[in-house]
Design a protein around this motif. Structure first.
Motif, PDB file in Angstrom:
ATOM      1  N   VAL A 166      -9.700  28.142 -23.994  1.00 49.11           N
ATOM      2  CA  VAL A 166      -8.793  27.005 -24.180  1.00 49.11           C
ATOM      3  C   VAL A 166      -9.033  25.942 -23.114  1.00 49.11           C
ATOM      4  N   TYR A 167      -9.464  26.362 -21.926  1.00 52.78           N
ATOM      5  CA  TYR A 167      -9.696  25.429 -20.830  1.00 52.78           C
ATOM      6  C   TYR A 167     -10.719  24.360 -21.204  1.00 52.78           C
ATOM      7  N   TYR A 168     -11.679  24.714 -22.054  1.00 51.60           N
ATOM      8  CA  TYR A 168     -12.756  23.785 -22.406  1.00 51.60           C
ATOM      9  C   TYR A 168     -12.453  22.944 -23.643  1.00 51.60           C
ATOM     10  N   ILE A 169     -11.393  23.286 -24.385  1.00 53.02           N
ATOM     11  CA  ILE A 169     -11.128  22.557 -25.629  1.00 53.02           C
ATOM     12  C   ILE A 169      -9.738  21.920 -25.659  1.00 53.02           C
ATOM     13  N   SER A 170      -8.850  22.334 -24.758  1.00 53.25           N
ATOM     14  CA  SER A 170      -7.482  21.830 -24.789  1.00 53.25           C
ATOM     15  C   SER A 170      -7.389  20.424 -24.211  1.00 53.25           C
ATOM     16  N   PRO A 171      -6.733  19.492 -24.914  1.00 58.93           N
ATOM     17  CA  PRO A 171      -6.519  18.141 -24.359  1.00 58.93           C
ATOM     18  C   PRO A 171      -5.699  18.162 -23.066  1.00 58.93           C
ATOM     19  N   LEU A 172      -4.760  19.124 -22.968  1.00 59.64           N
ATOM     20  CA  LEU A 172      -3.944  19.210 -21.758  1.00 59.64           C
ATOM     21  C   LEU A 172      -4.794  19.582 -20.547  1.00 59.64           C
ATOM     22  N   TRP A 173      -5.693  20.560 -20.732  1.00 57.51           N
ATOM     23  CA  TRP A 173      -6.570  20.934 -19.627  1.00 57.51           C
ATOM     24  C   TRP A 173      -7.557  19.814 -19.319  1.00 57.51           C
ATOM     25  N   ALA A 174      -7.998  19.094 -20.343  1.00 57.85           N
ATOM     26  CA  ALA A 174      -8.900  17.959 -20.114  1.00 57.85           C
ATOM     27  C   ALA A 174      -8.202  16.894 -19.265  1.00 57.85           C
ATOM     28  N   ALA A 175      -6.921  16.656 -19.577  1.00 59.37           N
ATOM     29  CA  ALA A 175      -6.150  15.686 -18.789  1.00 59.37           C
ATOM     30  C   ALA A 175      -5.951  16.197 -17.374  1.00 59.37           C
ATOM     31  N   TYR A 176      -5.719  17.500 -17.239  1.00 56.64           N
ATOM     32  CA  TYR A 176      -5.526  18.072 -15.907  1.00 56.64           C
ATOM     33  C   TYR A 176      -6.799  17.949 -15.066  1.00 56.64           C
ATOM     34  N   VAL A 224      -9.050  15.609 -15.275  1.00 56.95           N
ATOM     35  CA  VAL A 224      -9.134  14.210 -14.827  1.00 56.95           C
ATOM     36  C   VAL A 224      -8.170  13.984 -13.671  1.00 56.95           C
ATOM     37  N   PHE A 225      -6.944  14.498 -13.819  1.00 55.37           N
ATOM     38  CA  PHE A 225      -5.941  14.391 -12.757  1.00 55.37           C
ATOM     39  C   PHE A 225      -6.431  15.062 -11.484  1.00 55.37           C
ATOM     40  N   ASP A 226      -7.062  16.232 -11.628  1.00 54.85           N
ATOM     41  CA  ASP A 226      -7.576  16.968 -10.475  1.00 54.85           C
ATOM     42  C   ASP A 226      -8.641  16.163  -9.737  1.00 54.85           C
ATOM     43  N   THR A 227      -9.539  15.534 -10.486  1.00 48.73           N
ATOM     44  CA  THR A 227     -10.594  14.727  -9.867  1.00 48.73           C
ATOM     45  C   THR A 227     -10.019  13.511  -9.147  1.00 48.73           C
ATOM     46  N   VAL A 228      -8.977  12.914  -9.718  1.00 49.19           N
ATOM     47  CA  VAL A 228      -8.358  11.734  -9.104  1.00 49.19           C
ATOM     48  C   VAL A 228      -7.615  12.130  -7.833  1.00 49.19           C
ATOM     49  N   VAL A 229      -6.844  13.222  -7.909  1.00 54.96           N
ATOM     50  CA  VAL A 229      -6.037  13.646  -6.758  1.00 54.96           C
ATOM     51  C   VAL A 229      -6.914  14.045  -5.587  1.00 54.96           C
ATOM     52  N   THR A 230      -7.991  14.790  -5.871  1.00 51.83           N
ATOM     53  CA  THR A 230      -8.919  15.223  -4.831  1.00 51.83           C
ATOM     54  C   THR A 230     -10.329  15.251  -5.414  1.00 51.83           C
ATOM     55  N   PHE A 267     -18.035  15.652  -5.502  1.00 53.29           N
ATOM     56  CA  PHE A 267     -17.368  14.726  -6.413  1.00 53.29           C
ATOM     57  C   PHE A 267     -18.311  14.278  -7.524  1.00 53.29           C
ATOM     58  N   VAL A 268     -19.539  13.920  -7.164  1.00 55.59           N
ATOM     59  CA  VAL A 268     -20.520  13.466  -8.159  1.00 55.59           C
ATOM     60  C   VAL A 268     -20.820  14.581  -9.150  1.00 55.59           C
ATOM     61  N   HIS A 269     -20.994  15.786  -8.634  1.00 55.50           N
ATOM     62  CA  HIS A 269     -21.296  16.906  -9.519  1.00 55.50           C
ATOM     63  C   HIS A 269     -20.135  17.182 -10.468  1.00 55.50           C
ATOM     64  N   SER A 270     -18.900  17.136  -9.972  1.00 50.60           N
ATOM     65  CA  SER A 270     -17.741  17.441 -10.810  1.00 50.60           C
ATOM     66  C   SER A 270     -17.566  16.408 -11.909  1.00 50.60           C
ATOM     67  N   LEU A 271     -18.050  15.185 -11.691  1.00 53.58           N
ATOM     68  CA  LEU A 271     -17.963  14.164 -12.730  1.00 53.58           C
ATOM     69  C   LEU A 271     -19.029  14.338 -13.802  1.00 53.58           C
ATOM     70  N   LYS A 272     -20.212  14.805 -13.396  1.00 51.70           N
ATOM     71  CA  LYS A 272     -21.345  14.798 -14.312  1.00 51.70           C
ATOM     72  C   LYS A 272     -21.568  16.125 -15.014  1.00 51.70           C
ATOM     73  N   TRP A 273     -21.283  17.227 -14.330  1.00 45.97           N
ATOM     74  CA  TRP A 273     -21.563  18.541 -14.912  1.00 45.97           C
ATOM     75  C   TRP A 273     -20.351  19.449 -14.791  1.00 45.97           C
ATOM     76  N   ARG A 274     -20.124  20.227 -15.841  1.00 46.88           N
ATOM     77  CA  ARG A 274     -19.141  21.299 -15.810  1.00 46.88           C
ATOM     78  C   ARG A 274     -19.880  22.589 -16.133  1.00 46.88           C
ATOM     79  N   MET A 275     -20.086  23.426 -15.145  1.00 47.50           N
ATOM     80  CA  MET A 275     -20.907  24.616 -15.325  1.00 47.50           C
ATOM     81  C   MET A 275     -20.051  25.871 -15.300  1.00 47.50           C
TER      82      MET A 275
END
Length: 322
Positions: free
Chosen positions: A167-177, A179-185, A251-259
């Motif tokens: 669910v973490y990879y397909i849920s819109p809520l987790w997708a929003a989280y 993005v929020f996680d990247t913005v916060v830190t 930060f750059v890696h977290s934006l470009k790749w999700r492994m």
């Protein structure tokens, strides 16, 4: 087939980082708590909070996770609820470390650039409230991460490992989280630190220009205030460069790749993407050792306290010097 080079490097790097991180932060906490560094109480609170958060990052992430994964393949720490809790505590500790840095940077901005606000804001009470607020928000922000993981496998009905749920990879809520996680830190902290430092430096340069005009018109050309402001600029630039350089690869890696870290193919561990990811983690965790060093070692009295402490230990509580 031997271990990938990145594994060998990590097996050496993380024990050294743990030893240095624990030593540096513990020493900083002890020296700062003694109150002999010539710093005001509210500044000391910020620095102690930063060192404590960094120490927690080293213990939880470096020792309980990284070193444990390398040297203790069978451990109670791999049980899924324990593993998930460690990850939650790690995120909360990282958030505290980062946002304490932001809070202290803002405090220095107010102290230097906002003379009217300084008496009300730069106080011990305000520092305590901000530290408590950051800790509370960091804990609340990290709680949802506990429910992000599921067991990798079961042994005698005991769940082991922490694997992201589908669910973490397909849920819109987790997708929003995410993005929020990247913005916060660390996106927002980087922006705020750069902004506050830029405004502070602008104020210092403007003040120095005025003071140079006043000093040039007087017989005394010594200006201790300008020298202090220059030292403040050096400190601010050093802090900004340290934080940005150590966090940018992650930060750059977290934006470009999700492994997914549960893919155990040899090619995966030798790929440039995985190596960049692990390098980003190593540099990110290195910031838990450097923040306190930069703040503390730039203070002359802090260095003197450190020398006195080393001398006290080396000479057997000072007896050999008598």
């Amino acid at each position: 087939m031997g271990y990938p080079v990145i594994f060998v490097f990590e097996s050496i790097y993380y024990p050294i980082l743990a030893a240095v991180g624990i030593t540096v932060n513990l020493v900083a906490i002890v020296i700062l708590c003694r109150g002999n560094c010539g710093l005001s109480k509210y500044i000391t609170r910020y620095l102690v909070a930063m060192a404590t958060a960094d120490l927690r990052v080293v213990i939880v992430e470096v020792i309980l996770k990284r070193i444990n994964n390398i040297y203790l393949p069978i451990s109670v720490l791999f049980i899924t609820p324990v593993c998930a809790m460690i990850l939650v505590i790690k995120i909360a500790a990282l958030d505290c470390s980062v946002w304490f840095t932001v809070a202290f940077t803002f405090d220095r901005f107010v102290a230097i650039s906002c003379q009217k606000l300084k008496p009300r804001y730069c106080t011990e009470k305000t520092a305590s409230v901000i530290i408590a607020t950051v800790c509370t928000l960091a804990c609340l922000r990290s709680i949802p991460l506990y429910f992000m993981y599921e067991p990798g496998f079961l042994i005698n009905n005991i769940p082991y490992l922490c694997v992201e749920t589908a669910v973490y990879y397909i849920s819109p809520l987790w997708a929003a989280y995410k993005v929020f996680d990247t913005v916060v830190t660390p996106l927002l902290p980087i922006f705020l630190i750069l902004s506050f430092n830029a405004l502070t430096v602008k104020h210092i340069l403007k003040s120095n220009k005025i003071r140079r005009t006043l000093v040039s018109n007087s017989d005394n050309h010594n200006d201790p205030e300008s020298e202090n402001r220059k030292k403040s600029m050096v400190l601010l630039f050093t802090l900004s460069a340290n934080f940005i350089l150590l966090w940018t690869p992650y930060f750059v890696h977290s934006l470009k790749w999700r492994m997914r870290n549960y893919n155990y193919r040899d090619k995966y561990y030798s790929s440039p993407i995985y190596i960049n990811q692990q390098t980003g983690f190593m540099l990110q965790l290195l910031s838990s050792c450097t923040n306190t060093c930069i703040y503390g070692l730039t203070q002359r009295k802090f260095r003197q306290e450190l020398k006195n402490g080393v001398k006290y230990l080396v000479t057997l509580n000072g007896k050999l010097c008598q």
